[in-house]
Scaffold this motif. Structure first.
Motif, PDB file in Angstrom:
ATOM      1  N   PRO A   6      28.871  40.954  34.886  1.00 58.13           N
ATOM      2  CA  PRO A   6      28.946  40.219  35.944  1.00 58.13           C
ATOM      3  C   PRO A   6      28.475  40.542  37.241  1.00 58.13           C
ATOM      4  CG  PRO A   6      30.672  41.563  35.388  1.00 58.13           C
ATOM      5  CD  PRO A   6      29.771  41.783  34.478  1.00 58.13           C
ATOM      6  N   ASP A  41      28.700  35.240  39.330  1.00 58.01           N
ATOM      7  CA  ASP A  41      29.999  34.647  39.419  1.00 58.01           C
ATOM      8  C   ASP A  41      29.923  33.783  41.042  1.00 58.01           C
ATOM      9  OD1 ASP A  41      32.830  34.630  38.766  1.00 58.01           O
ATOM     10  OD2 ASP A  41      33.265  35.247  40.826  1.00 58.01           O
ATOM     11  N   GLN A  61      36.436  40.895  46.467  1.00 58.98           N
ATOM     12  CA  GLN A  61      36.079  40.519  44.941  1.00 58.98           C
ATOM     13  C   GLN A  61      35.534  41.580  44.117  1.00 58.98           C
ATOM     14  OE1 GLN A  61      33.225  37.337  44.392  1.00 58.98           O
ATOM     15  NE2 GLN A  61      33.732  37.078  42.143  1.00 58.98           N
ATOM     16  N   ALA A  64      38.516  44.237  43.093  1.00 57.20           N
ATOM     17  CA  ALA A  64      39.747  43.331  42.417  1.00 57.20           C
ATOM     18  C   ALA A  64      39.208  42.938  40.970  1.00 57.20           C
ATOM     19  CB  ALA A  64      40.132  41.870  43.010  1.00 57.20           C
ATOM     20  N   GLU A  65      37.927  42.686  40.843  1.00 55.20           N
ATOM     21  CA  GLU A  65      37.321  42.161  39.736  1.00 55.20           C
ATOM     22  C   GLU A  65      36.533  43.295  38.717  1.00 55.20           C
ATOM     23  OE1 GLU A  65      35.830  38.384  39.691  1.00 55.20           O
ATOM     24  OE2 GLU A  65      37.106  37.566  41.178  1.00 55.20           O
ATOM     25  N   ASP A  66      36.545  44.366  39.439  1.00 57.77           N
ATOM     26  CA  ASP A  66      35.573  45.365  38.853  1.00 57.77           C
ATOM     27  C   ASP A  66      34.336  45.156  38.687  1.00 57.77           C
ATOM     28  OD1 ASP A  66      35.555  48.172  38.158  1.00 57.77           O
ATOM     29  OD2 ASP A  66      35.901  47.852  36.016  1.00 57.77           O
ATOM     30  N   ILE A  67      33.633  44.551  39.620  1.00 52.81           N
ATOM     31  CA  ILE A  67      32.456  43.837  39.422  1.00 52.81           C
ATOM     32  C   ILE A  67      31.569  45.091  40.005  1.00 52.81           C
ATOM     33  CG2 ILE A  67      30.514  42.326  40.182  1.00 52.81           C
ATOM     34  CD1 ILE A  67      32.736  40.231  40.193  1.00 52.81           C
ATOM     35  N   THR A  95      31.456  50.583  44.377  1.00 52.51           N
ATOM     36  CA  THR A  95      31.531  49.985  42.881  1.00 52.51           C
ATOM     37  C   THR A  95      31.160  50.761  41.805  1.00 52.51           C
ATOM     38  OG1 THR A  95      29.442  48.966  43.307  1.00 52.51           O
ATOM     39  CG2 THR A  95      31.097  47.902  44.190  1.00 52.51           C
TER      40      THR A  95
END
Length: 105
Positions: A6, A41, A61, A64-67, A95
């Motif tokens: 992602p 995404d 994002q 929260a979404e571990d991207i 990240t």
């Protein structure tokens, strides 16, 4: 699930002249992501009215979404946030991932 890693993207539309350029950059970034094995995404687009809201939404994002992958046309797109290299370094630390300039501008 696509099997692709992602990713999200960030574009500072203030560096582009027309809406068609924004569209072209978005499409180029989507092609880059697909060719290099990323599942793009969302493209977060900053403009004069949004201040830093698109950047802040992207950071939210990412966490929260571990991207762990951020695509940007060039590091210059971070200039409205701060020193482009420092912003890149901060995102990479945040990240535990990487920021990839796609060269699409």
């Amino acid at each position: 699930m696509t099997g692709k890693a992602p990713a999200v993207a960030y574009v500072n539309a203030n560096l582009l002249i027309t809406e068609s350029e924004v569209t072209r950059v978005r499409e180029s970034m989507a092609r880059f992501a697909d060719e290099w094995g990323y599942d793009l995404d969302r493209v977060h687009v900053e403009d004069r009215k949004s201040g830093r809201s698109a950047f802040n939404a992207m950071v939210t994002q990412l966490t929260a979404e571990d991207i762990t992958t951020v695509l940007v046309p060039s590091l210059h797109h971070f200039a409205g946030i701060g020193h482009p290299v420092e912003v890149k370094d901060h995102l990479q630390l945040l990240t535990a991932g990487r920021v990839i300039p796609t060269g699409t501008t």
